[in-house]
Design an enzyme around this catalytic site. Structure first.
Site, PDB file in Angstrom:
ATOM      1  N   TYR A 176       0.831  -1.207   0.000  1.00 42.54           N
ATOM      2  CA  TYR A 176       0.000   0.000   0.000  1.00 42.54           C
ATOM      3  C   TYR A 176       0.861   1.251   0.000  1.00 42.54           C
ATOM      4  CZ  TYR A 176       0.900   1.107   4.957  1.00 42.54           C
ATOM      5  OH  TYR A 176       1.495   1.466   6.147  1.00 42.54           O
TER       6      TYR A 176
ATOM      7  N   GLU B 176      12.638   2.918  13.732  1.00 44.94           N
ATOM      8  CA  GLU B 176      11.676   3.947  13.304  1.00 44.94           C
ATOM      9  C   GLU B 176      10.487   3.929  14.257  1.00 44.94           C
ATOM     10  OE1 GLU B 176       9.879   3.088   9.495  1.00 44.94           O
ATOM     11  OE2 GLU B 176       9.928   0.940   9.871  1.00 44.94           O
TER      12      GLU B 176
HETATM   13  N1  PDD Z   1       2.983   5.471   7.347  1.00 42.45           N
HETATM   14  N2  PDD Z   1       7.652   4.148   8.784  1.00 42.45           N
HETATM   15  C1  PDD Z   1       6.473   3.501   8.868  1.00 42.45           C
HETATM   16  C2  PDD Z   1       6.438   2.181   9.557  1.00 42.45           C
HETATM   17  C3  PDD Z   1       5.311   4.066   8.322  1.00 42.45           C
HETATM   18  O1  PDD Z   1       4.144   3.403   8.388  1.00 42.45           O
HETATM   19  C4  PDD Z   1       5.397   5.354   7.701  1.00 42.45           C
HETATM   20  C5  PDD Z   1       4.207   6.034   7.108  1.00 42.45           C
HETATM   21  C6  PDD Z   1       6.639   5.993   7.653  1.00 42.45           C
HETATM   22  C7  PDD Z   1       6.819   7.345   6.985  1.00 42.45           C
HETATM   23  O2  PDD Z   1       6.784   7.223   5.582  1.00 42.45           O
HETATM   24  P1  PDD Z   1       6.295   8.424   4.651  1.00 42.45           P
HETATM   25  O3  PDD Z   1       7.130   9.604   5.014  1.00 42.45           O
HETATM   26  O4  PDD Z   1       6.578   7.939   3.271  1.00 42.45           O
HETATM   27  O5  PDD Z   1       4.841   8.655   4.920  1.00 42.45           O
HETATM   28  C8  PDD Z   1       7.754   5.362   8.193  1.00 42.45           C
HETATM   29  C9  PDD Z   1       1.789   5.905   6.673  1.00 42.45           C
HETATM   30  C10 PDD Z   1       1.522   7.369   6.743  1.00 42.45           C
HETATM   31  C11 PDD Z   1       0.635   5.022   7.137  1.00 42.45           C
HETATM   32  O6  PDD Z   1       0.857   3.828   7.196  1.00 42.45           O
HETATM   33  O7  PDD Z   1      -0.456   5.533   7.421  1.00 42.45           O
END
Ligand code: PDD
Length: 290
Positions: free
Chosen positions: A31, A178
């Site tokens: 996703y 993270e």
């Molecule tokens: N999640 N790490 C994890 C485990 C994440 O689920 C997300 C983002 C990020 C940050 O990635 P990005 O900057 O590309 O949004 C890091 C999204 C927002 C979600 O699952 O809702």
């Protein structure tokens, strides 16, 4: 609200999938979450590239070209009643007639997308920063893939909610990986520290933007493993994601982040980065209008 399901646009409430869908049975899919400012998707190409990497990583042929994905995203964005949005797209390995872990043969993938209002941090959260807890990272070995199998992340996020906190920061073998749904940055002695992109964390699109902005504005930064002791001694901690943008963390496991009179308050570097981030997505939206 309009959704996209397997080639059709339809009201979200009418979008139905089989209980045998492998996304439901096995979390077998990938996703993306794409932020949209003033009806302009931000970093769409990068999100679509990461989707391709995820699908390649789980051996699921991408059912759409990048151009087709853009059409789907822009179609949904144009029909929404709100300007700033968060577009969710998901591809699963589809629904077979039986339950078997091995890949089904001749089954079409399920493709689903919808858009919601972009829910960014509240002014109060921006003002005070957020509280987080830490926990051992119990996830699998391919955290670089944006897979829908998110049970460990779900448990971590709920652990934070149960503790009255906004996020859980995960540690593996004594090093920062993270957040449950975000990337984490550390500021130490005026230097921005970021953990390296490897299989232990999602390569965040916002993470890349933050490092690009640091380079552009001359904020010193280093990409290297960050030990738990450095996390706990940080002058500033930030979380980043497509929906949280850049957000200061001001309490870690009940202790204020930072030192002296600034302890427990959003630090100056997080404020600067957030301002640059807002100016950057405004600039990108305006350029798209030009
Ligand atoms: N999640 N790490 C994890 C485990 C994440 O689920 C997300 C983002 C990020 C940050 O990635 P990005 O900057 O590309 O949004 C890091 C999204 C927002 C979600 O699952 O809702």
């Amino acid at each position: 609200m309009t959704a996209f399901l397997n080639g059709q646009y339809l009201p979200l409430a009418e979008a139905k999938i089989s209980p045998l869908d492998r996304g439901f049975l096995f979390g077998d899919g990938g996703y993306e979450v794409i932020p949209v400012y003033s009806r302009r998707p931000f970093r769409l190409d990068e999100h679509l590239r990461r989707l391709q990497t995820t699908l390649d990583g789980i051996r699921l042929p991408n059912p759409h070209s990048a151009a087709e994905w853009k059409d789907i995203v822009l179609h949904l964005v144009a029909r929404a009643d709100f300007e700033d949005q968060s577009v969710y797209i998901e591809v699963t390995r589809g629904a077979d007639t039986k339950r078997d872990q091995a890949f089904p043969v001749g089954v079409a993938p399920t493709v689903f997308a919808f858009t919601s209002p972009l829910s960014t941090p509240t002014p109060a959260q921006r003002e005070s920063g957020i509280a987080v807890i830490s926990a051992a990272d119990i996830r699998w070995g391919r955290c670089d893939l944006k897979a829908v199998a998110l049970l460990a992340n779900v448990l971590m996020r709920q652990m934070a909610v149960d503790a009255g906190c906004a996020e859980t920061i995960m540690l593996r073998d004594g090093y920062l990986t993270e957040g449950a749904a975000s990337n984490i940055f550390v500021v130490q002695d005026g230097i921005l520290l970021a953990p390296p992109k490897d299989h232990r964390m999602l390569p965040g699109i916002t993470y890349d933007v933050v490092l690009e902005l640091a380079a552009r504005h001359g904020m010193p930064y280093e990409v290297r493993p960050i030990a738990e002791s450095e996390l706990r001694a940080a002058d500033e901690l930030w979380m980043t994601s497509s929906t949280r943008e850049v957000l200061a963390i001001t309490t870690l496991d009940g202790e204020p982040v930072g030192k002296g009179t600034e302890a427990g308050k959003p630090g100056p570097m997080s404020r600067r980065m957030y301002d640059w981030y807002c100016a950057f997505h405004d600039e990108v939206s305006r350029r798209a209008d030009a």
